[in-house]
Design a protein around this motif. Structure first.
Motif, short mmCIF file in Angstrom:
data_model
loop_
_atom_site.label_atom_id
_atom_site.label_comp_id
_atom_site.label_asym_id
_atom_site.label_seq_id
_atom_site.Cartn_x
_atom_site.Cartn_y
_atom_site.Cartn_z
N ALA A 2 -4.50 5.65 -7.21
CA ALA A 2 -3.81 4.73 -6.33
C ALA A 2 -4.12 3.31 -6.72
N PHE A 107 0.77 3.59 -1.40
CA PHE A 107 -0.28 3.96 -0.47
C PHE A 107 -1.64 4.09 -1.13
N GLY A 108 -2.66 3.84 -0.33
CA GLY A 108 -4.01 4.19 -0.73
C GLY A 108 -4.27 5.65 -0.37
N ALA A 109 -5.47 6.10 -0.70
CA ALA A 109 -5.83 7.49 -0.43
C ALA A 109 -6.22 7.71 1.02
#
Lengths: 116, 113
Positions: A2, A107-109
């Motif tokens: 990401a 998106f991030g994780a």
């Protein structure tokens, strides 16, 4: 991997404690969004920032959360007093230019918060 | 306000069968943007495909979808499911400006041998 970084990945809090999670948006992106995901259900919009200024947020965030983007490379989402219902995956996302239109969200994780 | 509906919470398919995940939306805006995002376990959600053109097929990584404004639909399809397609799929709606992307409840696709 990401391009949006979130920390920590996991957060465990007792009911009544304060929680804080951070997000580093993708470089060059000017819009940052926070979403809440419970039990792999709907991605619920929480708040979004454009050029570090909050432009829209839901009532729950106004009442119990604190969210800021002190710089273009760092945002944070805090919960003043954790409740059991706050247990969820908190996803930060960013996009170019701004919200709306065909701008893709990156998106991030996520930060998985568990409130005991 | 705007909303997105994904009627299936869980879809279980045998490998090789066709995939169709439903997405309908409501908005007063005449030119919405529709998106499909895929969320694999332990990864970040990412864009699968998007469209704003009525009746035009959009394709990516074997998946396709067509925006039909007449029926307010943007169903996701694939001709043959693979085990690696198992994931959570979100449909999302956006206006040209003024609002954030609104997501549906998501559909978990489970592909079995």
């Amino acid at each position: 991997d990401a391009a949006v970084t979130q920390k920590p990945r996991y957060l465990i809090k007792m009911k009544g404690q304060e929680a804080e999670m951070k997000c580093i948006p993708e470089k060059g992106h000017t819009a940052v969004f926070w979403y809440q995901q419970k039990q792999s259900k709907e991605l619920k919009f929480l708040i979004y920032f454009q050029n570090q200024q909050p432009l829209d947020q839901i009532d729950m965030v106004k009442e119990r959360f604190s969210a800021v983007c002190p710089s273009s490379s760092l945002c944070s989402l805090g919960i003043r007093t954790c409740e059991a219902e706050d247990s969820a995956l908190y996803l930060c996302s960013s996009s170019q230019k701004g919200q709306g239109g065909q701008n893709t969200l990156y998106f991030g994780a996520g930060t998985r918060l568990s409130v005991l | 306000g705007d909303s997105v509906t994904q009627t299936e919470g869980l879809v279980t398919l045998t490998e090789g069968l066709p995939v169709m995940l439903n997405c309908t939306y409501q908005t007063i805006y005449s030119n919405p943007f529709l998106f499909w995002y895929v969320h694999y376990l332990n990864e970040s959600p990412r864009l699968l495909l998007k469209s704003s053109t009525d009746n035009k097929r959009t394709e990516h990584q074997g998946f396709h979808a067509t925006l039909h404004k007449s029926s307010s639909s943007f169903h996701l399809q694939k001709s043959s499911a693979q085990l690696s397609d198992s994931a959570l799929y979100y449909c999302a709606l956006s206006r040209n400006s003024g609002t954030y992307q609104r997501f549906g409840t998501g559909t978990k696709l489970q592909v079995v041998p």
